[in-house]
Design a protein around this motif. Sequence first.
Motif, PDB file in Angstrom:
ATOM      1  N   VAL A   1       0.887  -1.120   0.130  1.00  0.00           N
ATOM      2  CA  VAL A   1      -0.176  -0.009   0.020  1.00  0.00           C
ATOM      3  C   VAL A   1       0.935   1.380   0.147  1.00  0.00           C
ATOM      4  CG1 VAL A   1      -1.693   1.152   1.436  1.00  0.00           C
ATOM      5  CG2 VAL A   1      -1.932  -1.184   1.124  1.00  0.00           C
ATOM      6  N   THR A   2       0.657   2.236  -0.892  1.00  0.00           N
ATOM      7  CA  THR A   2       1.312   3.294  -0.985  1.00  0.00           C
ATOM      8  C   THR A   2       0.418   4.553  -1.112  1.00  0.00           C
ATOM      9  OG1 THR A   2       1.320   3.556  -3.412  1.00  0.00           O
ATOM     10  CG2 THR A   2       3.107   2.232  -2.450  1.00  0.00           C
ATOM     11  N   GLY A   3       1.187   5.591  -1.277  1.00  0.00           N
ATOM     12  CA  GLY A   3       0.298   6.944  -1.066  1.00  0.00           C
ATOM     13  C   GLY A   3      -0.251   7.436  -2.518  1.00  0.00           C
ATOM     14  N   LEU A   4      -0.371   6.321  -3.289  1.00  0.00           N
ATOM     15  CA  LEU A   4      -0.825   6.523  -4.868  1.00  0.00           C
ATOM     16  C   LEU A   4      -2.004   7.478  -5.111  1.00  0.00           C
ATOM     17  CD1 LEU A   4      -0.513   4.738  -7.889  1.00  0.00           C
ATOM     18  CD2 LEU A   4      -2.817   4.673  -7.150  1.00  0.00           C
ATOM     19  N   ALA A   5      -3.046   7.146  -4.136  1.00  0.00           N
ATOM     20  CA  ALA A   5      -4.292   7.608  -4.423  1.00  0.00           C
ATOM     21  C   ALA A   5      -4.011   9.182  -4.126  1.00  0.00           C
ATOM     22  CB  ALA A   5      -5.342   7.404  -3.406  1.00  0.00           C
ATOM     23  N   GLY A   6      -3.315   9.673  -3.259  1.00  0.00           N
ATOM     24  CA  GLY A   6      -2.928  10.924  -2.844  1.00  0.00           C
ATOM     25  C   GLY A   6      -4.211  11.761  -2.392  1.00  0.00           C
ATOM     26  N   ALA A   7      -4.259  12.906  -3.215  1.00  0.00           N
ATOM     27  CA  ALA A   7      -5.234  13.652  -3.028  1.00  0.00           C
ATOM     28  C   ALA A   7      -6.664  13.295  -3.337  1.00  0.00           C
ATOM     29  CB  ALA A   7      -5.284  15.260  -3.505  1.00  0.00           C
ATOM     30  N   ARG A   8      -6.675  12.316  -4.418  1.00  0.00           N
ATOM     31  CA  ARG A   8      -7.862  11.987  -5.007  1.00  0.00           C
ATOM     32  C   ARG A   8      -8.481  11.219  -3.693  1.00  0.00           C
ATOM     33  NH1 ARG A   8     -12.133  10.641  -6.536  1.00  0.00           N
ATOM     34  NH2 ARG A   8     -12.532   9.684  -8.530  1.00  0.00           N
ATOM     35  N   GLY A   9      -7.909  10.225  -2.999  1.00  0.00           N
ATOM     36  CA  GLY A   9      -8.631   9.523  -2.155  1.00  0.00           C
ATOM     37  C   GLY A   9      -9.197   8.250  -2.719  1.00  0.00           C
ATOM     38  N   ASN A  10      -9.832   7.312  -1.869  1.00  0.00           N
ATOM     39  CA  ASN A  10     -10.420   6.261  -2.481  1.00  0.00           C
ATOM     40  C   ASN A  10     -11.964   6.258  -2.808  1.00  0.00           C
ATOM     41  OD1 ASN A  10      -8.050   4.818  -2.658  1.00  0.00           O
ATOM     42  ND2 ASN A  10      -8.300   3.793  -0.642  1.00  0.00           N
ATOM     43  N   ASP A  11     -12.541   7.742  -2.328  1.00  0.00           N
ATOM     44  CA  ASP A  11     -14.031   7.721  -2.559  1.00  0.00           C
ATOM     45  C   ASP A  11     -14.337   9.038  -3.233  1.00  0.00           C
ATOM     46  OD1 ASP A  11     -14.198   9.333   0.776  1.00  0.00           O
ATOM     47  OD2 ASP A  11     -12.929   9.996  -0.986  1.00  0.00           O
ATOM     48  N   GLY A  12     -13.415   9.573  -3.781  1.00  0.00           N
ATOM     49  CA  GLY A  12     -13.728  10.608  -4.925  1.00  0.00           C
ATOM     50  C   GLY A  12     -14.221  12.001  -3.990  1.00  0.00           C
ATOM     51  N   VAL A  13     -13.793  12.215  -2.752  1.00  0.00           N
ATOM     52  CA  VAL A  13     -14.058  13.453  -2.246  1.00  0.00           C
ATOM     53  C   VAL A  13     -13.370  14.614  -2.571  1.00  0.00           C
ATOM     54  CG1 VAL A  13     -13.943  14.495   0.068  1.00  0.00           C
ATOM     55  CG2 VAL A  13     -14.574  12.173  -0.040  1.00  0.00           C
TER      56      VAL A  13
ATOM     57  N   GLU B   1     -11.027   6.643 -10.211  1.00  0.00           N
ATOM     58  CA  GLU B   1     -10.579   6.317 -11.505  1.00  0.00           C
ATOM     59  C   GLU B   1      -9.239   6.448 -11.540  1.00  0.00           C
ATOM     60  OE1 GLU B   1     -12.701   8.479 -14.418  1.00  0.00           O
ATOM     61  OE2 GLU B   1     -14.594   8.168 -13.898  1.00  0.00           O
ATOM     62  N   ALA B   2      -8.437   5.701 -12.554  1.00  0.00           N
ATOM     63  CA  ALA B   2      -7.092   5.768 -12.929  1.00  0.00           C
ATOM     64  C   ALA B   2      -6.912   5.397 -14.250  1.00  0.00           C
ATOM     65  CB  ALA B   2      -6.374   4.709 -11.772  1.00  0.00           C
ATOM     66  N   THR B   3      -6.068   6.047 -14.947  1.00  0.00           N
ATOM     67  CA  THR B   3      -5.840   5.804 -16.129  1.00  0.00           C
ATOM     68  C   THR B   3      -4.277   5.284 -16.350  1.00  0.00           C
ATOM     69  OG1 THR B   3      -6.888   7.392 -16.848  1.00  0.00           O
ATOM     70  CG2 THR B   3      -5.280   6.652 -18.310  1.00  0.00           C
ATOM     71  N   ILE B   4      -4.116   4.167 -16.992  1.00  0.00           N
ATOM     72  CA  ILE B   4      -2.662   3.655 -17.253  1.00  0.00           C
ATOM     73  C   ILE B   4      -2.138   3.780 -18.617  1.00  0.00           C
ATOM     74  CG2 ILE B   4      -1.326   1.401 -17.185  1.00  0.00           C
ATOM     75  CD1 ILE B   4      -3.253   0.558 -14.869  1.00  0.00           C
ATOM     76  N   ILE B   5      -1.174   4.363 -18.647  1.00  0.00           N
ATOM     77  CA  ILE B   5      -0.757   4.433 -20.153  1.00  0.00           C
ATOM     78  C   ILE B   5       0.529   3.314 -20.298  1.00  0.00           C
ATOM     79  CG2 ILE B   5       0.623   5.816 -22.018  1.00  0.00           C
ATOM     80  CD1 ILE B   5      -0.260   8.296 -20.408  1.00  0.00           C
ATOM     81  N   LEU B   6       0.059   2.318 -21.427  1.00  0.00           N
ATOM     82  CA  LEU B   6       0.973   1.237 -21.621  1.00  0.00           C
ATOM     83  C   LEU B   6       1.758   1.367 -22.765  1.00  0.00           C
ATOM     84  CD1 LEU B   6       1.731  -1.876 -20.638  1.00  0.00           C
ATOM     85  CD2 LEU B   6      -0.074  -2.649 -21.931  1.00  0.00           C
ATOM     86  N   ASP B   7       3.041   1.515 -22.644  1.00  0.00           N
ATOM     87  CA  ASP B   7       3.918   1.779 -23.930  1.00  0.00           C
ATOM     88  C   ASP B   7       4.246   0.245 -24.256  1.00  0.00           C
ATOM     89  OD1 ASP B   7       5.695   2.664 -25.721  1.00  0.00           O
ATOM     90  OD2 ASP B   7       7.212   3.363 -24.397  1.00  0.00           O
ATOM     91  N   GLN B   8       4.147   0.191 -25.569  1.00  0.00           N
ATOM     92  CA  GLN B   8       4.355  -1.320 -26.307  1.00  0.00           C
ATOM     93  C   GLN B   8       4.876  -1.140 -27.504  1.00  0.00           C
ATOM     94  OE1 GLN B   8       0.056  -2.868 -27.442  1.00  0.00           O
ATOM     95  NE2 GLN B   8      -0.264  -1.410 -25.795  1.00  0.00           N
ATOM     96  N   ARG B   9       5.739   0.003 -27.853  1.00  0.00           N
ATOM     97  CA  ARG B   9       6.323   0.162 -29.080  1.00  0.00           C
ATOM     98  C   ARG B   9       7.490  -0.752 -29.036  1.00  0.00           C
ATOM     99  NH1 ARG B   9       8.329   5.631 -28.584  1.00  0.00           N
ATOM    100  NH2 ARG B   9       8.227   5.265 -26.193  1.00  0.00           N
TER     101      ARG B   9
ATOM    102  N   LEU C   1      -6.784  12.125 -22.354  1.00  0.00           N
ATOM    103  CA  LEU C   1      -6.505  12.319 -20.585  1.00  0.00           C
ATOM    104  C   LEU C   1      -7.462  13.561 -20.248  1.00  0.00           C
ATOM    105  CD1 LEU C   1      -2.649  11.980 -20.578  1.00  0.00           C
ATOM    106  CD2 LEU C   1      -4.322  10.184 -20.002  1.00  0.00           C
ATOM    107  N   ALA C   2      -7.559  14.618 -21.077  1.00  0.00           N
ATOM    108  CA  ALA C   2      -8.346  15.617 -20.726  1.00  0.00           C
ATOM    109  C   ALA C   2      -9.706  15.331 -20.299  1.00  0.00           C
ATOM    110  CB  ALA C   2      -8.103  16.665 -21.883  1.00  0.00           C
ATOM    111  N   ALA C   3     -10.304  14.332 -21.117  1.00  0.00           N
ATOM    112  CA  ALA C   3     -11.716  13.975 -20.729  1.00  0.00           C
ATOM    113  C   ALA C   3     -11.884  13.561 -19.410  1.00  0.00           C
ATOM    114  CB  ALA C   3     -12.101  12.900 -21.925  1.00  0.00           C
TER     115      ALA C   3
ATOM    116  N   ARG D   1      -9.510  13.283 -12.363  1.00  0.00           N
ATOM    117  CA  ARG D   1     -10.336  12.333 -11.670  1.00  0.00           C
ATOM    118  C   ARG D   1      -9.747  11.357 -11.004  1.00  0.00           C
ATOM    119  NH1 ARG D   1     -15.295  10.773 -15.826  1.00  0.00           N
ATOM    120  NH2 ARG D   1     -16.071  12.961 -16.327  1.00  0.00           N
ATOM    121  N   GLY D   2      -8.531  10.988 -10.926  1.00  0.00           N
ATOM    122  CA  GLY D   2      -7.750  10.009 -10.423  1.00  0.00           C
ATOM    123  C   GLY D   2      -6.340   9.982 -10.820  1.00  0.00           C
TER     124      GLY D   2
END
Length: 517
Positions: free
Chosen positions: A177-189, A240-248, A403-405, A409-410
């Motif tokens: 467990v890390t501080g990844l959620a940061g200011a976002r938190g786990n509930d979207g507050v 919400e979380a967005t993952i950018i998966l580089d596969q080049r 990403l702008a859309a 959000r997370g």
Amino acid sequence: MALVDRLPKHLFTSRGWGLLAAGVLSLVCAYIMGRRDLLTLAVFLLILPLVALAGVRVLKPKFQVYREFNPSTVETSTATTVRLAVARSTFSTGHVIMEEQLPPRFGDPPAFRFPARTATGGTSRYEYHLRSGKRGQFRIGPVTAEFSDPFGLSLRRHAIDDGDLLTVTPAAVELPVTGLAGARGNDGVTATRIRANPSDDDIMTREYRHGDPMRRVHWPATARHGQLMVRQEESVTTPEATIILDQRFAAFASGSSSVFSSHDDDSDLVTSPNFEWVVTAAMSISAHLAERNYSLRVLDAFGSPAFIRSPSAPDPGVEEFSGVAGLHAIAEGLAAIELSGPKHHWVDHHRAEHHRTGEGSPEHEQRSREPSGSTVHRLNGAAEVPGQENVDSVFDDRLMDKLAAHRLRGPLLALLGNLTLAEAKALAPAAGYGANAFAIVVTDPQSNNESRNPDSRNHDSRNKDDVLETLRQGGWKAVSVTSKTPLTAAWSGFDEGGIVLAASAAMDVRRGAAVPR
């Protein structure tokens, strides 16, 4: 006996060849001795195996095969149970020797006798176990049956089904467990609070839709976009979380990172140790966030759905996932994902060498796994998507618009290969669209040649440092790892020295903002 063993077994059994030999001998003796009874015996001994051969070729019985995997998709190094049910669909008698064909990585193919002693209702059931140490899609089967006539004189072997694909997904590593959620938190507050008190800079807008009240029109955004834009006022409470998966291919085929096409592993994947590390990281991070009720969005470096090229993806065009079903879809998409983009000549050379050895056509097998009706075409032997391989388009406006859309959000996570400084500068402003922005850059470990060449080593070190510094100045929390780095250590690296929240820095970074060069 040595002579009998050299005779082709796909025509006659040892008994059949023996009868033919006896028939020839009787025919010679009848000619020498002038005995009609020996001539009759010779004709009988010669005709009987030939009749048996014609019988097994023309009157071959038909079977129905049902194959089930439990579980249907399996993680690497985990066993799956294969259940077979075989039944005759035409009337015939006698026993049949059957064999389930397997890729070489699974060992010797299981053989069984039909009908089984425990057969019920004309259906025989069999069970065996498989385990794979590497991800991919593997064809299990077909079942081949060896038919013989009632006298056991002739044999015929042929496949009685088409086989089924077993999907082996990468296993997730449990992350701390890390501080990844940061200011976002786990509930979207926090995101909800930002939306409750929006400023002109923070407000979210979308295109006007029929039925939207005019009081919600956002005129500054309308002027910028040249079309009606309205305030998007709904509150988002699901993290919400967005993952950018580089596969080049270019990001994982440079330096000392060895790219290989796993023909010997029966899956025909173009991959590398660094990319395998990234695939495991993507699976582990997805599982880690899904356990915390995050909905996930997985994109590639061009802003397309990350699994659009993966032949194992259940729905290649989908980029948003949620819940257990979503995590399962991500795992399936990662099962057969491979490097894409303009290829090094190595891939063509390797595959041409493979064809010259006469080991089959993995390229044909790969095409058979691609969904029918898709827009996928081949480039240097790998699946590609039209319009996605322009090197200049990496981390461009298409990705930024995606990403702008979902801005703020997370967290935003990027799993990257070797980046050039120009690519790092293009990606840096993207941090402004995440509540937190985290980047893991998988680089090549130092090779023996590099250790002998200090200039090359220093240049690579400076380039790596410049890339990381560029990302960090853009608002990313970036770490550099190699394929030997434990994933848990890389993940914990985001918390070293305290949590660095990218959100505050990212608020000042906008698309097109100047990034230190």
